[in-house]
Design an enzyme around this catalytic site. Sequence first.
Site, short mmCIF file in Angstrom:
data_model
loop_
_atom_site.label_atom_id
_atom_site.label_comp_id
_atom_site.label_asym_id
_atom_site.label_seq_id
_atom_site.Cartn_x
_atom_site.Cartn_y
_atom_site.Cartn_z
N TYR A 37 -36.51 14.20 38.28
CA TYR A 37 -35.69 13.11 38.77
C TYR A 37 -35.52 13.16 40.28
O TYR A 37 -35.40 14.22 40.87
CB TYR A 37 -34.27 13.21 38.21
N ARG A 224 -37.65 0.89 42.48
CA ARG A 224 -38.08 2.21 42.05
C ARG A 224 -38.87 2.06 40.76
O ARG A 224 -38.84 1.00 40.13
CB ARG A 224 -36.89 3.14 41.81
#
Lengths: 347, 321, 201
Positions: A37, A224
């Site tokens: 992440y 994103r």
Amino acid sequence: MTIAFRDETFRDDYTFRNSPHAIRRFPFPFHEDRYMYAVNIEPHALPGPKGSVVEFAFDVDEHYVSEMRDRELVLRQDPLRCQALPHMMAAQWDLLELIMTSFARDYPEHFSLERDGERWHWVNRPLGIDQRFVFGDALTLPYEPMEYVTRQAQGDWVIVDQRDGNLWMDAGMVTTQADWSLDFDIGMNFFEWHGPVPLAHELGVFERALKYLMQVRVGSPVRRLNWTMTINPLLDTAPERYPVWGPDRTTVTPDNVGHKAHLRVELQSFWRLPRSNALLFPIRCYLIKLEELVTVPKWARRLPRVLKSLPQELVDYKGLTRYRDTAVAWLSRYDDGAPTSPGGGPD
Amino acid sequence: MAVRPQSIKVRVAEVVPVTPLVKRFRFVPLAGGLLPAFSGGAHTVVEMHDGAVVRRNPYSLMGSPDELDSYQISVRKVEDSRGGSVFMHERVKAGDEMAVSPPVNLFAIAWDARKHLLLAGGIGITPFVSQMIQLDRSEMPFELHYCIRNDDRGPYWRDLQQRYGRRVQVHRAESGLGMDVEALLVMQPLGTHLFVCGPGPMIEGVYATARGLGWPEENLHSERFQAPATGAAFDVVLRRSSKRVHVGTHESLLEAIEAADVEAPYLCRGGACGQCETGVLACDGRLIHNDHYLSAEERAAGRKIMPCVSRFEGRELVLDL
Amino acid sequence: MLVSGIKSRPVYGTLAPNEQARLNIVFADGEGALAVLAMKPAAPTAFWARTHVIYVAGGSAPQGHFAKLQALGTHSCHEAPTIASALPRLKALLGAARMGTQLYLAGTEPLMGEGMRVAGEYGIRHQSIRTEHRGSLARRVQCVHCKGITESVTTNIVPCAHCGLHLLVRDHYSRRVGAFQGVNIDAEAPGQLPKVEEVFK
């Protein structure tokens, strides 16, 4: 450029395929051979690279007509996939305006919009729609503005209200989601709707992301990529229907994994809606079969390496537990061990 | 990570005196066409090139969100300030070219409110002009109470009364009939949101009254356009950019950082929104916190500063920029 | 297997009187009465004089909490047989209320969930409600598949009272629905259930 729209299905006989052109422009999300992440947000600077999925504000591709037909089937089955809390009407009009003006500007051969004050005339040629309506008067459209326009725009659309230093998911059209329920999550704040995501809370990812998103300005969208995997090219992996599609995960074998398993990538962007001050959060889903993906040598090398390095929490959260190893074994036949170049695009 | 937005080149189309101390400026885009749409309560940051100093002051957009061929702001002249409003009043003329930022809204309508109660003091009327246009169009209940010194010193009150009738009430301080905030607040229906914009003491007074009557914080909204305080000049070291920057008496820390070509995020430039929060790596001296964002504990810890309004006194300050 | 630590799990507080409020509305059930009574040392007589209490005794009826609530000297003190039957009265109070009204919810999660949902309809944002959890941890669970609500769930896995699917009870909570999310646990391997445990007592 005129897009050749495919006639295909995302259910039953699953005739969905990507053309070689669609494979080349697939938004492969891995910039290196491992995954973790990060707040991997970047400006959605327009126009993006020619022909890429980020060339325009919102991508319209060869799957457009078939995806819109699939959305219609989902909504017929379950109208709760499209909901807006009552205070979101101003934001709904903002969304309609943004999509219509973007489509008409970016794909003039397929869409057109004429505006005479509040009297608008919208033409959508691929779907055969010709609609005159009064901007701001919901009763001049066959649906509320968000539903009307997102029945004509690929991907899911979530509108969040900004108040009390947080973002609140107060409206959405969600039929191509990676296993989350709009009907359950509507009304939640940023931390609540991300509640089920493992690991990221502890890393402080959401605090940083929230602060960043709240300062997104009119005219400066950001984006994103996110990803998971799906068995069969099923756009509608809603938890509501999990008993129907969940068992597909048990059908993966070394012989069919290349055809059945799909990398599912979400192109998420974030837009300040000008008149409501709400944030728009489009989540566009792209599917690619592993056998399509390995036609790009760099991706064939990288994907098995990434899947191998995935922490178990993420394997479970993304629902890959039953078939990750099968997929890695199949993919590894296409990984010759050569080094890969940085970045996600094909060499 | 936050990128300073592209500014928009504009031409000053019109400068209109509104009261002895207030002028209205209208900007049209140099490139023609329309300016970005905005929401009620939004502001733009106006860039002023005053000799070697570049000031960036926020002003509420007070036109209609539906008429985007121009932006309008109103500026009240403040003589003893660091010069932004004086610059606008004395130096800016119709025909000048300037730059403004895309709109930002830190004082947005509460779309889920059952009623908006708007309290304005003097030039604090400006964000409510666009808010009321939107509230009216959305058929949402609202009520404006506008405090002015006297009929000549209050901008726009006549226009607003004409447009909104009894929904606009004017309170004239010099007539001895100021606003009775408590009487007003106890009558409000459940689900009312209070918006106040005006001088600091007015905001603080209204908040104190509201809290004393049991209003929850979620229902209180304010905007103060606080110019950065002036103060003694000082130097600051920006560790990540390896730069030493001088901050002049009439310059804010943020402006000095920008002048040194270092990217620093910001939104409100008034010490309220928290966007410019910057880490303090070393501080041999005293941080002068002028913001409304950091908590008392954070101030005491001395690890953060809001460069848009806060300053420093002492030997050395090192920032994480 | 039980996914825990999910951030939408509501966090409850401890009741404290809001002495600034001009009107107080207390909605409580079962052992929640004890949370209301615990405010007594901090609350002056005048506080109770501007307070309405609506109480649902439920399984706590033998404890006689209602008599103690009546003795507080409140503006009104009403006992309702069930949460559902109490809601019209709560709505009537909220409908007539002005700003400066403080809502208190005390007792079980289903009571607090219903109270918050109704309060939202009257423009009260949930952050401004004072809450305290007392009594059973039993959950209202919404089946994500058929949307039916199963009440008083105490186990990690429960059959949906409507469609019969075996549901894993997640910590994912919706204020709007006033319930936790239940997701089918054995779709990928029918009949294979993890151990059923009583975890929300």
